[in-house]
Design an enzyme around this catalytic site. Structure first.
Site: not given
Ligand code: GDP
Length: 138
Positions: A59, A87, A104, A114, A128
């Site tokens: 992604f 979080r 979210r 999201n 960051e």
């Molecule tokens: P977070 O820490 O909850 O933001 O999640 P992650 O660090 O796993 O992923 C970072 C960001 O990538 C997420 O907030 C989503 O916007 C995006 N993302 C994560 N998993 C997916 C997925 O399976 N599909 C898509 N389209 N976006 C994703």
């Protein structure tokens, strides 16, 4: 619990939908202090640098296109246990799985769009915060 800083983004979908004010109100109501805040518009390269840890993920292209698709609001938030607390307020990555009352759940449209970002650990918060804010601004 010691006072801690975390990094947050009101993502382009939430900004575009006019949710910035409501999200900022929640941030204050939940007891975070806003230490720094800026409206910005990431380039594709800047989004790729920010999400470099995800570069091998399928992604990555869609994520960095989305994050550079419009303005967003970047924030340094301070509170006791700020990383976990933020979080928890955001909820699960996928809004469909996020608990009621989380940002979210309320403002996110899909796993990609999201509404908010939050650092997941002290090391990522340090990276960051430094990516977006100079020491003087903090
Ligand atoms: P977070 O820490 O909850 O933001 O999640 P992650 O660090 O796993 O992923 C970072 C960001 O990538 C997420 O907030 C989503 O916007 C995006 N993302 C994560 N998993 C997916 C997925 O399976 N599909 C898509 N389209 N976006 C994703």
């Amino acid at each position: 619990m010691s006072t801690e800083r975390t990094f947050a983004i009101i993502k382009p979908d939430a900004y575009k939908s006019g949710y910035t004010g409501r999200i900022l109100a929640r941030i204050e109501q939940e007891g975070f202090t806003i230490r720094a805040m800026r409206l910005t518009y990431l380039s594709k390269r800047e989004a790729e640098g920010f999400y470099a840890v995800h570069r091998e993920r399928p992604f990555f292209g869609g994520l960095t296109d989305f994050m550079s698709s419009g303005p967003c609001v970047v924030l340094a938030l301070e509170a006791p246990d700020a990383i976990k607390k933020w979080r928890a307020l955001m909820g699960a990555t996928d809004p469909a799985k996020a608990e009621a009352g989380t940002l979210r759940k309320e403002f996110g449209a899909s796993i990609g769009e999201n509404a908010t970002h939050g650092s997941d650990a002290p090391e990522t918060a340090a990276f960051e915060l430094g990516y977006f804010f100079r020491g003087m601004e903090l």
